[in-house]
Write a protein that holds these residues in place. Structure first.
Motif, PDB file in Angstrom:
ATOM      1  N   TYR A  41       0.978  -1.290   0.012  1.00 43.96           N
ATOM      2  CA  TYR A  41       0.005   0.057  -0.038  1.00 43.96           C
ATOM      3  C   TYR A  41       0.921   1.219   0.111  1.00 43.96           C
ATOM      4  N   GLN A  42       1.893   1.238   0.751  1.00 49.02           N
ATOM      5  CA  GLN A  42       2.902   2.392   0.988  1.00 49.02           C
ATOM      6  C   GLN A  42       3.221   2.860  -0.599  1.00 49.02           C
ATOM      7  N   LEU A  43       3.819   1.959  -1.362  1.00 49.25           N
ATOM      8  CA  LEU A  43       4.197   2.115  -2.714  1.00 49.25           C
ATOM      9  C   LEU A  43       3.277   2.551  -3.383  1.00 49.25           C
ATOM     10  N   ALA A  44       1.887   2.031  -3.404  1.00 49.22           N
ATOM     11  CA  ALA A  44       0.817   2.440  -4.345  1.00 49.22           C
ATOM     12  C   ALA A  44       0.315   3.748  -3.931  1.00 49.22           C
ATOM     13  N   PHE A  45       0.535   4.087  -2.474  1.00 49.33           N
ATOM     14  CA  PHE A  45       0.290   5.523  -2.129  1.00 49.33           C
ATOM     15  C   PHE A  45       1.396   6.475  -2.708  1.00 49.33           C
ATOM     16  N   THR A  46       2.494   6.006  -2.681  1.00 45.75           N
ATOM     17  CA  THR A  46       3.779   6.814  -2.895  1.00 45.75           C
ATOM     18  C   THR A  46       3.637   7.285  -4.393  1.00 45.75           C
ATOM     19  N   LEU A  47       3.403   6.528  -5.209  1.00 47.88           N
ATOM     20  CA  LEU A  47       3.333   6.770  -6.613  1.00 47.88           C
ATOM     21  C   LEU A  47       2.778   8.069  -7.124  1.00 47.88           C
ATOM     22  N   PRO A  48       1.375   7.965  -6.930  1.00 43.45           N
ATOM     23  CA  PRO A  48       0.362   9.256  -7.423  1.00 43.45           C
ATOM     24  C   PRO A  48       1.058  10.302  -6.435  1.00 43.45           C
ATOM     25  N   ASN A  49       1.070  10.373  -5.279  1.00 46.95           N
ATOM     26  CA  ASN A  49       1.371  11.375  -4.254  1.00 46.95           C
ATOM     27  C   ASN A  49       2.698  11.930  -4.689  1.00 46.95           C
ATOM     28  N   THR A  50       3.833  11.283  -5.041  1.00 49.09           N
ATOM     29  CA  THR A  50       5.233  11.650  -5.465  1.00 49.09           C
ATOM     30  C   THR A  50       4.855  12.548  -6.856  1.00 49.09           C
ATOM     31  N   PHE A  51       4.259  11.874  -7.880  1.00 49.39           N
ATOM     32  CA  PHE A  51       3.874  12.893  -8.959  1.00 49.39           C
ATOM     33  C   PHE A  51       3.022  14.021  -8.878  1.00 49.39           C
ATOM     34  N   ARG A  52       2.204  13.911  -7.572  1.00 48.61           N
ATOM     35  CA  ARG A  52       1.450  15.154  -7.532  1.00 48.61           C
ATOM     36  C   ARG A  52       2.390  16.308  -6.992  1.00 48.61           C
ATOM     37  N   ARG A  53       3.179  15.944  -6.194  1.00 47.29           N
ATOM     38  CA  ARG A  53       4.198  16.838  -5.372  1.00 47.29           C
ATOM     39  C   ARG A  53       5.293  17.581  -6.624  1.00 47.29           C
ATOM     40  N   LEU A  54       5.509  16.463  -7.372  1.00 46.28           N
ATOM     41  CA  LEU A  54       6.586  16.753  -8.476  1.00 46.28           C
ATOM     42  C   LEU A  54       6.235  17.686  -9.336  1.00 46.28           C
ATOM     43  N   PHE A  55       4.880  17.059 -10.167  1.00 41.42           N
ATOM     44  CA  PHE A  55       4.336  17.776 -11.312  1.00 41.42           C
ATOM     45  C   PHE A  55       3.306  19.138 -10.743  1.00 41.42           C
ATOM     46  N   ALA A  56       2.344  18.506 -10.213  1.00 44.91           N
ATOM     47  CA  ALA A  56       0.998  19.486  -9.849  1.00 44.91           C
ATOM     48  C   ALA A  56       1.352  20.519  -9.044  1.00 44.91           C
ATOM     49  N   GLU A  57       1.749  20.035  -7.659  1.00 37.92           N
ATOM     50  CA  GLU A  57       2.033  21.113  -6.593  1.00 37.92           C
ATOM     51  C   GLU A  57       3.514  21.759  -6.896  1.00 37.92           C
ATOM     52  N   GLY A  58       4.438  21.111  -7.664  1.00 37.02           N
ATOM     53  CA  GLY A  58       5.439  21.542  -7.752  1.00 37.02           C
ATOM     54  C   GLY A  58       5.919  22.424  -8.937  1.00 37.02           C
ATOM     55  N   ALA A  59       6.306  21.834  -9.953  1.00 38.24           N
ATOM     56  CA  ALA A  59       6.572  22.568 -11.431  1.00 38.24           C
ATOM     57  C   ALA A  59       5.365  23.135 -11.823  1.00 38.24           C
ATOM     58  N   PHE A  60       4.201  22.515 -11.987  1.00 32.98           N
ATOM     59  CA  PHE A  60       3.206  23.346 -12.424  1.00 32.98           C
ATOM     60  C   PHE A  60       2.882  24.405 -11.646  1.00 32.98           C
ATOM     61  N   SER A  61       2.834  24.404 -10.444  1.00 31.08           N
ATOM     62  CA  SER A  61       2.334  25.564  -9.684  1.00 31.08           C
ATOM     63  C   SER A  61       3.474  26.817  -9.684  1.00 31.08           C
ATOM     64  N   VAL A  62       4.758  26.510  -9.567  1.00 33.95           N
ATOM     65  CA  VAL A  62       5.871  27.464  -9.472  1.00 33.95           C
ATOM     66  C   VAL A  62       5.830  28.106 -10.985  1.00 33.95           C
ATOM     67  N   ALA A  63       5.100  27.458 -12.063  1.00 38.26           N
ATOM     68  CA  ALA A  63       5.357  28.013 -13.489  1.00 38.26           C
ATOM     69  C   ALA A  63       3.946  28.664 -13.634  1.00 38.26           C
ATOM     70  N   PHE A  64       2.921  28.098 -13.149  1.00 35.94           N
ATOM     71  CA  PHE A  64       1.598  28.608 -13.613  1.00 35.94           C
ATOM     72  C   PHE A  64       1.177  29.870 -12.825  1.00 35.94           C
ATOM     73  N   ILE A  65       1.441  29.820 -11.625  1.00 34.87           N
ATOM     74  CA  ILE A  65       1.198  31.169 -10.788  1.00 34.87           C
ATOM     75  C   ILE A  65       1.723  32.308 -10.963  1.00 34.87           C
ATOM     76  N   PRO A  66       3.075  32.541 -11.446  1.00 28.52           N
ATOM     77  CA  PRO A  66       3.558  33.733 -11.688  1.00 28.52           C
ATOM     78  C   PRO A  66       3.180  34.279 -13.149  1.00 28.52           C
ATOM     79  N   MET A  67       2.926  33.386 -13.979  1.00 27.85           N
ATOM     80  CA  MET A  67       2.347  33.551 -15.386  1.00 27.85           C
ATOM     81  C   MET A  67       0.820  34.144 -15.149  1.00 27.85           C
ATOM     82  N   TYR A  68       0.037  33.351 -14.562  1.00 26.98           N
ATOM     83  CA  TYR A  68      -1.398  33.810 -14.250  1.00 26.98           C
ATOM     84  C   TYR A  68      -1.584  35.318 -13.637  1.00 26.98           C
TER      85      TYR A  68
END
Length: 532
Positions: A41-68
């Motif tokens: 379960y910990q592995l299954a939980f880690t996969l989407p959550n790490t991608f979330r922090r990496l792309f969605a809350e990490g890269a996407f947010s730091v790129a989108f917010i300043p442009m918006y």
């Protein structure tokens, strides 16, 4: 808007979320322990959550917010920002759907790449693949949540994005309880993790519905249109690619740590993830809150060409970060056995598990100040559309992390505790490199006043840690005793530790009372600059 007000709003709801998260993890530890199903379960939980922090809350947010944010500041800003958000959403949805579908199809390969050692335990690999497919739709939902949160943050509406994790934890707690009763007396942990994995995906949908309502309530009417690759969307994509790496060293390190942890004895991955929950408490409350609050404000100051305001904002954030994380790290290190035994030991989670977990906590929190300060330093680059520098520093830190992991696990034999220490060391290196580059380019400099304040904070922290160490000698046995003994002993640690730090901090001058008062009252920063 006030940095303290914005940070306080985010931190306040994050505290509520972390409390629910603690309840979730306490239940999870007691129901599953640190065995086969828990690791899967910990592995299954880690996969989407790490991608979330990496792309969605990490890269996407730091790129989108300043442009918006920049479009909101322009003439006819609402219309331009609305068009930009619609164009991004219309493409973002299809990218997320495609990525999620491909990942679910390739899940056996992904799980094999991260946890090939799971094949040594009958049924463990197959269970991890099945659960990972169940949890992965969460990434689609939560990525859209991150976009909607970023849109609201750019408008200084921080509460909805901070409330969403509360819904996440509430849904997972419900899943654990349902799974526990569905298992009954059969002692079949697979039933529990299957229901819990479904709850992970459901929690993403619940948060998306809430954020969509919050955006409409804010007067923003998003539309999904025919996808258009406009120049502005292209620019966002160009910024996101390097930002994924630059903002996500901690998350990428999590993947690296997961790979090495799965090669260690069964239960190691679960213990590492549980220990990281304690580390994430101050990181989420302080680091994420400050990083979220500072980015849109810093972008506006830089857009207006006011370097003095940008310097002051980052100085304030730096001082607030150390004021809170230095004592948090020291308290977690000194009181790690108390927290792990009081919160997690019980049911299937044994005293031996708690002893290992407390050592992991000590190793992880050595890098806590660095984790938080990175959240403050990285926006200094992204607000200036500089995505390359964080990539270079992150790459250097990641290489060091991998090298340390190989040494501590394969050669030195330090096991899971060494793995945690390597993560802390690489994060500290990344922090040092980021500050060095900001200073050299004149974006941000460490002043004598800030250095003096942090030195005094360290003195107050040392005094608090000494008192907590003495209390642990007296209260230690209580944390493995009955529930009431655990509760009053924990309250004693928190109250006395917090009180000692507050008194010592004001006595040695670790807190600038006039400065904090000015921030709370939202005094114009220009006036604050004259007083500094």
């Amino acid at each position: 808007m006030s940095l303290i007000k914005n940070t306080g709003t985010i931190a306040g709801f994050t505290i509520i979320s972390r409390i629910f998260g603690f309840v979730r993890d306490m239940l999870l530890a007691r129901v599953l322990g640190a065995g086969l199903a828990a690791d899967a379960y910990q592995l299954a939980f880690t996969l989407p959550n790490t991608f979330r922090r990496l792309f969605a809350e990490g890269a996407f947010s730091v790129a989108f917010i300043p442009m918006y944010s920049r479009r909101l500041e322009d003439e006819d800003g609402e219309a331009r920002a609305q068009e930009f958000a619609d164009d991004v959403l219309s493409i973002f949805i299809w990218i997320l759907l495609g990525f999620s579908a491909l990942a679910m199809l390739a899940m056996p390969l992904i799980v094999y790449g991260l946890a090939s050692e799971f094949q040594n335990e009958p049924g463990k690999f197959e269970l991890a693949v099945f659960l990972s497919r169940m949890t992965f739709p969460y990434l689609f939902f939560i990525s859209l949540v991150a976009m909607l949160s970023g849109l609201l943050n750019a408008r200084s509406r921080f509460a909805p994005g901070a409330i969403a994790p509360v819904l996440f934890n509430f849904t997972l707690i419900s899943g654990i309880i349902i799974g526990y009763y569905a298992r009954g007396s059969s002692d079949n942990d697979v039933i529990v993790v299957q229901i819990l994995s479904a709850a992970v995906a459901l929690s993403g949908l619940v948060q998306l519905i809430y954020l969509w309502w919050a955006v409409k309530r804010a007067g923003v009417k998003l539309q999904v249109k025919r996808p258009r690759l406009t120049p502005e969307v292209k620019r966002l994509g160009i910024v996101i690619l390097p930002a994924t790496f630059g903002a996500g060293i901690y998350q990428i390190s999590q993947f690296v740590d997961t790979f090495f942890a799965t090669s260690l004895p069964q239960g190691s991955l679960t213990l590492l993830k549980m220990a990281d929950r304690l580390n994430q408490m101050p990181l989420g409350i302080v680091g994420i809150a400050l990083g979220t609050a500072i980015l849109p404000m810093l972008s506006r100051h830089i857009q207006s060409g006011n370097q003095a305001l940008a310097q002051r904002l980052q100085t304030d954030a730096f001082e607030m970060a150390t004021l809170l994380t230095l004592p948090a790290a020291a308290a977690l290190a000194v009181c790690a056995p108390a927290f792990t035994n009081a919160f997690f030991v019980g049911g299937k989670f044994t005293l031996a598990d708690g002893a290992i977990m407390s050592n992991i906590v000590v190793a992880l929190v050595a890098g806590l100040p660095a984790y938080v300060i990175i959240k403050i330093l990285v926006p200094g680059f992204f607000a200036r559309s500089d995505t390359r520098t964080p990539v270079y520093t992150a790459l250097a830190s990641l290489i060091v992390n991998i090298g340390l992991n190989i040494y501590v696990v394969m050669y030195a034999g330090y096991g899971i505790v060494g793995l945690a220490a390597a993560t802390a060391a690489s994060a500290t290196l990344n922090c040092i490199l980021l500050y060095t580059m900001l200073h050299r380019r004149g974006y941000f400099h460490f002043t004598a006043a800030l250095g003096s304040r942090i030195f005094r904070q360290a003195i107050a922290t040392a005094i608090m840690a000494s008192v907590l160490w003495l209390l642990m000698q007296w209260l230690g046995p209580n944390f493995s005793a009955d529930a009431w003994s655990r509760v009053w002993s924990l309250i004693t640690l928190v109250v006395i530790g917090g009180g000692v730090y507050a008194v010592a901090g004001f006595t040695v001058g670790a807190v600038d009372k006039a400065r904090i008062t000015a921030l709370i009252k939202r005094k114009p920063i220009a006036a604050q600059e004259n007083e500094a």
